[in-house]
Enzyme design. Structure first.
Site, PDB file in Angstrom:
ATOM      1  N   SER A  90      -6.240   3.156   4.287  1.00 36.04           N
ATOM      2  CA  SER A  90      -5.586   2.356   3.247  1.00 36.04           C
ATOM      3  C   SER A  90      -6.607   1.618   2.395  1.00 36.04           C
ATOM      4  O   SER A  90      -6.406   0.472   1.992  1.00 36.04           O
ATOM      5  CB  SER A  90      -4.586   1.366   3.856  1.00 36.04           C
ATOM      6  OG  SER A  90      -3.647   0.966   2.886  1.00 36.04           O
ATOM      7  N   LYS A 143       0.179   3.814  -2.726  1.00 30.60           N
ATOM      8  CA  LYS A 143      -0.844   4.860  -2.664  1.00 30.60           C
ATOM      9  C   LYS A 143      -0.244   6.260  -2.509  1.00 30.60           C
ATOM     10  O   LYS A 143      -0.950   7.256  -2.682  1.00 30.60           O
ATOM     11  CB  LYS A 143      -1.824   4.549  -1.538  1.00 30.60           C
ATOM     12  CG  LYS A 143      -2.652   3.299  -1.842  1.00 30.60           C
ATOM     13  CD  LYS A 143      -3.355   2.748  -0.611  1.00 30.60           C
ATOM     14  CE  LYS A 143      -4.076   1.449  -0.983  1.00 30.60           C
ATOM     15  NZ  LYS A 143      -4.469   0.644   0.172  1.00 30.60           N
ATOM     16  N   SER A 162       0.792  -1.238   0.000  1.00 27.41           N
ATOM     17  CA  SER A 162       0.000   0.000   0.000  1.00 27.41           C
ATOM     18  C   SER A 162       0.819   1.281   0.000  1.00 27.41           C
ATOM     19  O   SER A 162       0.247   2.377  -0.096  1.00 27.41           O
ATOM     20  CB  SER A 162      -0.952   0.005   1.194  1.00 27.41           C
ATOM     21  OG  SER A 162      -2.018  -0.885   0.964  1.00 27.41           O
TER      22      SER A 162
END
Length: 423
Positions: A113, A59, A56
């Protein structure tokens, strides 16, 4: 004897504390890096160019593009794809036809997230995940991330979705120059109001425990956020920022073993920051608008001050301060007209012989060409007329003298009556 023992113990403790300050951090993570957020200088690295799965932390790039290409006030109507993300992964369970603002999706993605929010952002910006991935890779290359390949906007596992600790640090370094990005990643909790499909979401909490104030086990007093990442194959990843006494650092820890809430990744990150803050300090070298040098304009006695275009400081250790060098280069062919703030040269800084920064030098004022006013023109015309009159006077007088001379030299003819001859 007891006094000597106490003194010896104190000396050993002092020596150990000094050595611990300057010793490099003992980071067990497979890849790690510590970077100066201003200059991009690498202060510590461990296998930072090895390609790994970012999970993640992907991102970070999605957030940058969301801020750069989107209007955060836009109302986004959720399509069918966001709700199809991998079950069991982080999400806020978006429903098709649900309406949220782009800003709400950004907070959900970076704090909770939410993988479905990342897909919704990608589709809103580029129309599809595939097109958004192309935009991600293009922007990554522009930021210097040469070993990165993004396949999706959220970091869910794909064997071709890779990056490096150094690339992530470069991307995060840029992200922290965007005020909205800084604000979002340093937010602990966020609430999404009731939408047309779902009630209030008041549970949005940042997964980065470094910025939590209530949990002393994980929190770090100088932390300013960024992003966590975890999948089974990627393991624990953490990109973090910290600010202390004007010094800002970016750290990346990748592929740290342990379960998704493991403290190892936080311990390694704190150790990196403590090493950076204890071993390096910011050396201010230049202040914006500071007069760096003065040059004389060619063909005149006029002088122009050259000003620094920006503030500049370098994060260095005490041993490195004597190794800082600088040189000034003035561009060739400087001539009028010169505009205020026109680039007329550069000042370059080096560390141990290697250039680390080049800064523009700007003109402190403007220098125009000589004024061509009507008054000046009339003055020039008057002088031209005077010169013409003088020239005509000389010409006429010269002609007069020549004519007079010819008359003097011509023989006078007359009749000598006595002798009947003409003389």
């Amino acid at each position: 004897m007891k006094k000597k023992f106490i003194l010896l113990t104190a000396f050993i403790v002092f020596i150990c504390s000094i050595s611990s300050i300057w010793a490099e951090p003992n980071v067990s993570s497979p890849s790690a890096i510590l970077m100066d957020a201003k200059s991009g200088r690498v202060l510590y690295e461990k296998d930072a160019d090895i390609k790994r799965f970012p999970a993640s932390t992907t991102k970070i790039m999605t957030a940058i593009l969301c801020i750069e290409h989107g209007n955060l006030d836009d109302v986004v109507t959720i399509g069918t794809n966001p709700s199809l993300v991998e079950r069991g992964s982080s999400q806020i369970y978006l429903i098709p036809e649900e309406k949220l603002t782009l800003e709400q999706l950004l907070y959900a993605m970076m704090l909770e997230s939410a993988n479905d929010a990342a897909v919704a952002i990608a589709e809103h910006i580029s129309g599809s995940v595939e097109e958004f991935a192309k935009l991600m890779n293009k922007r990554a290359k522009e930021l210097g991330a040469q070993n990165t390949n993004f396949v999706n906007p959220n970091g869910l596992h794909d064997d071709n979705h890779v990056t490096t600790a150094k690339d992530l640090a470069l991307i995060a370094k840029y992200g922290m120059t965007l005020p909205k990005f800084r604000e979002v990643v340093n937010t602990v909790k966020y609430t999404i109001p009731e939408t047309n499909k779902q009630p209030v979401r008041d549970y949005i909490t940042n997964t980065n425990k470094l910025i939590w104030k209530s949990n002393k086990k994980y929190s770090y007093e100088y932390a300013i956020g960024i992003k966590t990442g975890y999948t089974v194959k990627a393991k624990n990843n953490l990109v973090a920022g910290a600010l202390k006494d004007g010094t800002e650092l970016i750290s990346v820890v990748m592929a740290e073993n342990g379960i998704s809430d493991s403290s190892n990744v936080y311990t390694a990150t704190k150790e990196l920051f403590e090493y950076g803050f204890s071993s390096y300090s910011n050396k201010n070298l230049l202040t914006k608008d500071q007069v760096v040098t003065t040059v004389t304009l060619p063909g005149s006695d006029e002088k122009v001050n050259l000003l620094a275009a920006e503030d500049y400081g370098l994060l260095v250790s005490n041993e490195e301060i004597p190794k800082i060098g600088s040189s000034i280069n003035i561009i060739d062919g400087i001539k009028k007209p010169i505009e205020k703030n026109q680039v007329l040269g550069f000042i370059s800084y080096s560390l141990d012989g290697k250039e680390v920064k080049k800064i523009e030098l700007l003109s402190a004022e403007e220098f125009l060409m000589p004024e061509k006013s009507p008054k000046r023109f009339l003055k020039w015309l008057l002088w031209a007329f005077i010169l013409y009159i003088l020239w005509r006077t000389v010409v006429v007088y010269s002609r007069y003298l020549r004519k007079k001379r010819r008359k003097r030299e011509t023989p006078v003819l007359f009749m000598n009556r006595r002798r009947g001859r003409i003389w």
